[in-house]
Design a protein around this motif. Structure first.
Motif: not given
Lengths: 408, 408
Positions: A265, A269, B14, B22
């Protein structure tokens, strides 16, 4: 066509800066380095690896080989994740899949990207007191709230941390467990286990910054926080420990090759953030490093360890011989730095010009505290000084300190 | 020592991501490129320079020379601002002091750092419609509000811009005035003057992104927005135009060497931001580029211009010969891209699999619009295709389009 304005327009360029830009300051250390870079000053202030140890011929041969083997592909755009053979090598060393490895342009970029994808304004970031100044600089643009965790000669005080975690909702803890910059201290094996468990229990990400871990010249290695996290969670994609390291201190810094290991995760990103940050780390440089990791890196690490070990031992010996009573030094087991604590009331920032007048320089300790403090501390680097410079420089610094402690 | 927890801890990784993380998405283009990278597909989708034109031998010679001349300093840490001879050369080209030049790790990093030091959440960023996707990716983490400015074949519609500026308080305008990515369009000389004046009058910073300006293969060069800003303000330290360019398209991209020119208040903050972002651009790479700028760059630019000019002319010729009526193409005077507009109702995203089935690929235009739109557009790159690939690929794309327009 319109007529040009008759006079230059007043435009408030300073007024266009973002709030985060206004919160940034020039690195206190870089400003200090400018002062101390007179050629006849012996500087223990910088944090530079010893350039005379760089594997210059090996880098040259690797550069040529990379151009022979890869041709134009060595100079073309490449993937954001990084050069596959290099990621695979790093993953194999850590016992994780290559997909959990992101190549970055110096570990400074790893810290910036982690700040970018993790820190919202006001998020609490736990840091050691003192901590690595560069991490503060990387995180600062994302406007965190810093909370300091006390440290002692064994590294982070985990009992104190447990108290902090009871009352503070923190996003992440940033730590340099091996031969910390700036103190040279190492976190003990027992504390490592508690640190990993405590942060996991409290839902706090743990960033382990480990540029120096390979440069141990005495004592025994403790397991990495990352590996303890792997043990705890049983899966690289669930590990709450994020690991950052670099080839800057083991091979050469000027190629800017470093990496981050993290769970999916977070790594996913990081990839997106890096696309926007510099697309990818230079292709050529990654290929050069990949050429060196098996053939040159192991003996290079040995060479650097031995040289830094000798320099550290000499510096400590001279400190014990030349310094006045009341000055305490850490005893690093590796890395590039040691840390001096002077009696309360001595201000190392104010003392610096007197040291420079005696042709020796250091970094005052205060900038390494996120929330201030440490006015009576200083960082010394032994990595980029000859034995003769260490002997003379420590003697001059001893004179400076004696003068200060005698109240001149 | 505490006992390890009996079971792995559930940790919501997350949930640790920042709001800005995000908001990030994987580059639509990079995702598309994965689909189109089958070896037998002729891809006009990427934006790659032609690797067969790279000055491989010259880079090799420069690498060796740099290691000879600079020794270990070529592999050591260096200043954040950049390698002095390279900054001086760039400054001299632009008629400004070297101190107004910041070396960055690819122009993507320049855009990221500019976003970091300029954009507060909610600040209005004016962009062309369509605009360079990579800029949107760099700015996005700083959570701007995008406002699109209409464009036509002459670039930004400055009358429309004037209307926008009357009602919108904008922080900056981002433009690619030469052979824009994605459209290949060039801003006319007259509009350049009005753009510089309008933005100055309204207190809006103007970022001129110019990676392709040197690659003009036909027509006459117009002055840069930056030089017009210099004329207007009479001083590099008061110029509200910020200039970004790169050696990626003229020499090689894989070394990641680019630069930003800006007034002191902005350049000084860029330096601080870059300290936290990657400390400095790789020393070795900057020195290699500096070795090439006088001896190799001019003839390399000639070589690339000629090759891309031939490829662009052939692609346009084949488009006119093979494409159905109702498809419009821009006519680039330089750079790497052209832009097709299909009749309303054709969705180029939906069409892509049918093109790939015919062994040809492109990038759908929609991702280049900050606020959506352009579903009936596509970008074609001719820079990295042989004449034979262009002929075959455009033929296959013509068949795909004809099929689509006939309503199959």
């Amino acid at each position: 066509m319109t007529t040009p304005s008759p006079a230059p327009l007043a435009f408030d360029l300073d007024g266009t800066l973002s709030r985060r830009a206004q919160s940034m300051t020039a690195s206190a250390i870089r400003e200090i380095l400018k002062v101390t870079q007179q050629p006849d000053v012996i500087s223990f202030a910088g944090g530079l690896p010893a350039p005379e140890l760089f594997p210059l011929d090996e880098v040259r041969a690797a550069s040529n080989r990379v151009l022979d083997v890869y041709g134009p592909a060595a100079l073309q755009y490449s993937t954001t994740e990084g050069h596959a053979p290099l990621r695979e090598w790093i993953g194999a060393q850590a016992g994780i899949p290559a997909r959990n490895v992101q190549i970055v342009t110096g570990s400074q970029q790893g810290l910036d990207l982690l700040g970018k994808v993790l820190i919202d304004e006001g998020d609490v970031v736990l840091v050691e007191a003192p901590t690595y100044l560069g991490a503060l600089q990387s995180f600062q643009p994302y406007l965190p709230r810093y909370v300091q965790v006390p440290t002692d000669d064994g590294g982070i005080d985990v009992d104190a941390l447990e108290e902090v975690l009871k009352t503070t909702r923190a996003k992440l803890l940033y730590a340099v467990p091996n031969f910390q910059n700036p103190t040279g201290r190492t976190l003990s094996a027992e504390r490592r286990r508690r640190l990993v468990e405590l942060t996991a229990q409290h839902g706090v990400l743990l960033i382990e910054d480990d540029p120096y871990g390979q440069l141990r010249f005495t004592g025994e290695a403790a397991p990495s926080l990352y590996s303890l996290g792997l043990d705890l969670h049983g899966d690289a994609d669930r590990n709450h420990v994020i690991y950052s390291s670099s080839f800057s201190k083991t091979l050469v810094p000027g190629l800017r090759d470093a990496w981050v290991q993290a769970a999916a995760p977070i790594i996913n990103k990081l990839i997106q953030a890096k696309q926007g940050a510099d697309l990818h780390t230079p292709t050529f440089n990654q290929m050069i490093i990949a050429e060196l990791v098996d053939s040159v890196l192991p003996r290079q690490i040995e060479r650097v360890r031995q040289a830094y070990g000798e320099r550290a031992r000499l510096m400590l010996e001279r400190i014990h011989a030349d310094f006045p009573a009341g000055v305490q030094s850490t005893t690093p087991e590796g890395g590039m730095f040691l840390w001096l604590t002077l009696p309360q009331g001595v201000d190392t920032q104010a003392l610096l010009p007197r040291a420079v007048a005696r042709k020796v320089a250091y970094v005052p300790g205060s900038p390494f505290y996120a929330l201030g403090g440490g006015e009576n501390t200083m960082r010394l680097s032994y990595s980029n000084a000859t034995h003769e410079q260490i002997t003379r420089g420590i003697h001059a610094l001893g004179d400076t300190l004696r003068e200060a402690l005698n109240g001149d």
